[in-house]
Design a protein around this motif. Structure first.
Motif, PDB file in Angstrom:
ATOM      1  N   ALA A 291      48.577  42.880  41.662  1.00 28.67           N
ATOM      2  CA  ALA A 291      48.849  42.398  40.312  1.00 28.67           C
ATOM      3  C   ALA A 291      47.854  42.981  39.308  1.00 28.67           C
ATOM      4  O   ALA A 291      48.233  43.429  38.218  1.00 28.67           O
ATOM      5  N   ALA A 292      46.574  42.981  39.674  1.00 28.49           N
ATOM      6  CA  ALA A 292      45.556  43.525  38.772  1.00 28.49           C
ATOM      7  C   ALA A 292      45.733  45.028  38.590  1.00 28.49           C
ATOM      8  O   ALA A 292      45.568  45.556  37.485  1.00 28.49           O
ATOM      9  N   GLY A 293      46.092  45.729  39.671  1.00 30.82           N
ATOM     10  CA  GLY A 293      46.286  47.174  39.570  1.00 30.82           C
ATOM     11  C   GLY A 293      47.432  47.545  38.645  1.00 30.82           C
ATOM     12  O   GLY A 293      47.292  48.422  37.779  1.00 30.82           O
TER      13      GLY A 293
ATOM     14  N   ALA B 201      46.061  29.203  38.355  1.00 31.39           N
ATOM     15  CA  ALA B 201      46.889  29.037  37.161  1.00 31.39           C
ATOM     16  C   ALA B 201      46.851  30.255  36.254  1.00 31.39           C
ATOM     17  O   ALA B 201      47.822  30.542  35.547  1.00 31.39           O
ATOM     18  N   SER B 202      45.761  31.005  36.265  1.00 28.73           N
ATOM     19  CA  SER B 202      45.651  32.163  35.387  1.00 28.73           C
ATOM     20  C   SER B 202      46.730  33.197  35.669  1.00 28.73           C
ATOM     21  O   SER B 202      47.233  33.852  34.754  1.00 28.73           O
TER      22      SER B 202
ATOM     23  N   ALA C  60      42.316  39.258  31.842  1.00 25.27           N
ATOM     24  CA  ALA C  60      42.485  37.984  32.548  1.00 25.27           C
ATOM     25  C   ALA C  60      42.698  38.207  34.034  1.00 25.27           C
ATOM     26  O   ALA C  60      42.223  37.425  34.869  1.00 25.27           O
ATOM     27  N   ALA C  61      43.401  39.284  34.392  1.00 24.77           N
ATOM     28  CA  ALA C  61      43.616  39.593  35.803  1.00 24.77           C
ATOM     29  C   ALA C  61      42.297  39.927  36.491  1.00 24.77           C
ATOM     30  O   ALA C  61      42.049  39.497  37.629  1.00 24.77           O
TER      31      ALA C  61
ATOM     32  N   GLU D 266      37.772  37.242  40.223  1.00 30.40           N
ATOM     33  CA  GLU D 266      36.484  36.608  40.462  1.00 30.40           C
ATOM     34  C   GLU D 266      36.559  35.086  40.388  1.00 30.40           C
ATOM     35  O   GLU D 266      35.558  34.405  40.547  1.00 30.40           O
ATOM     36  N   GLY D 267      37.761  34.565  40.115  1.00 34.14           N
ATOM     37  CA  GLY D 267      37.897  33.117  40.012  1.00 34.14           C
ATOM     38  C   GLY D 267      37.260  32.545  38.773  1.00 34.14           C
ATOM     39  O   GLY D 267      36.912  31.365  38.734  1.00 34.14           O
ATOM     40  N   SER D 268      37.108  33.373  37.718  1.00 31.32           N
ATOM     41  CA  SER D 268      36.401  32.936  36.513  1.00 31.32           C
ATOM     42  C   SER D 268      37.316  32.404  35.432  1.00 31.32           C
ATOM     43  O   SER D 268      36.846  31.879  34.436  1.00 31.32           O
ATOM     44  N   PHE D 269      38.624  32.545  35.605  1.00 30.62           N
ATOM     45  CA  PHE D 269      39.543  32.135  34.546  1.00 30.62           C
ATOM     46  C   PHE D 269      40.484  31.092  35.115  1.00 30.62           C
ATOM     47  O   PHE D 269      41.611  31.364  35.454  1.00 30.62           O
TER      48      PHE D 269
END
Length: 215
Positions: free
Chosen positions: A9-11, A79-80, A138-139, A144-147
């Motif tokens: 997803a991030a890629g 949720a992000s 956001a991805a 990193e689990g920060s959002f």
């Protein structure tokens, strides 16, 4: 190790953001310069060739990226990923509803006022670039689990809402190790982040296992 769904997803989100960056800083800038010079003839020849090529790349990329973000949410319950999936998907209807009239006009080789329409197209395109860029950031943060939104995530066991990532295997800070003598707790991991000191003490008062006699 990060889940493959999140990495995919991030890629693809990075690929989408890069594509819209090129469209904003190269393609849109080219259209703006031509329109500013008042060369409507060039716009009427260029746009009908340029737009279908861009559409055939962007539309599948938007749909695949939003689907991967949705799958990342399904896999991790972060949720992000749900929010970025929705934001990414909305780029497609935004293009049709907001840019559709300008696109239809510029696709007509007999378009009147092509320069002003092209400027309108360039300005209305920019929110797509912003959304794609924000979704990519956001991805990266989600990796990193920060959002995260409190109360809307699950830990890796899927049992305890409100805490994402791997379970905490550390000993409870308010319980000295030498206080736990029940054999059932010796060497055990403290896996449940919602367990309380009282729950552990309840095990302490339970009847200890009877030692077996040696033969």
């Amino acid at each position: 190790m990060l889940p493959k769904a999140e990495l995919a997803a991030a890629g693809f989100s990075g690929l989408l953001a890069g594509s819209f960056s090129f469209a904003s800083f190269v393609d849109s800038r080219t259209l703006w310069i031509i329109a500013k010079k008042g060369d409507g003839e060039a716009l009427r020849k260029f746009f009908p060739v340029w737009w279908p090529a861009g559409r055939d790349w962007m539309l599948p990329l938007v749909l695949v990226t939003s689907s991967l973000h949705g799958f990342a949410y399904y896999s991790t319950k972060k949720a992000s990923w749900l929010y970025t999936a929705l934001a990414t998907f909305l780029i497609a209807p935004y293009t049709g509803l907001i840019l559709g009239e300008d696109i239809k006009s510029l696709m007509n080789e007999n378009c009147e006022g092509a320069c002003e329409i092209a400027k309108s197209f360039v300005i209305r395109h920019q929110p797509r670039f912003v959304v794609a860029g924000v979704a990519f950031v956001a991805a990266l943060l989600a990796l990193e689990g920060s959002f995260e939104v409190p109360g809307q995530t699950l830990d890796s066991s899927g049992d305890h809402p409100g805490l994402a990532g791997t379970p905490d295997h550390s000993w409870p800070p308010d319980l000295p190790k030498h206080h736990v003598t029940n054999a059932a707790w010796v060497g055990a991991s403290y896996d449940c982040p919602t367990a309380s000191l009282q729950e552990l003490c309840a095990h302490e008062t339970a009847a200890p296992a009877q030692p077996q006699a040696c033969d």
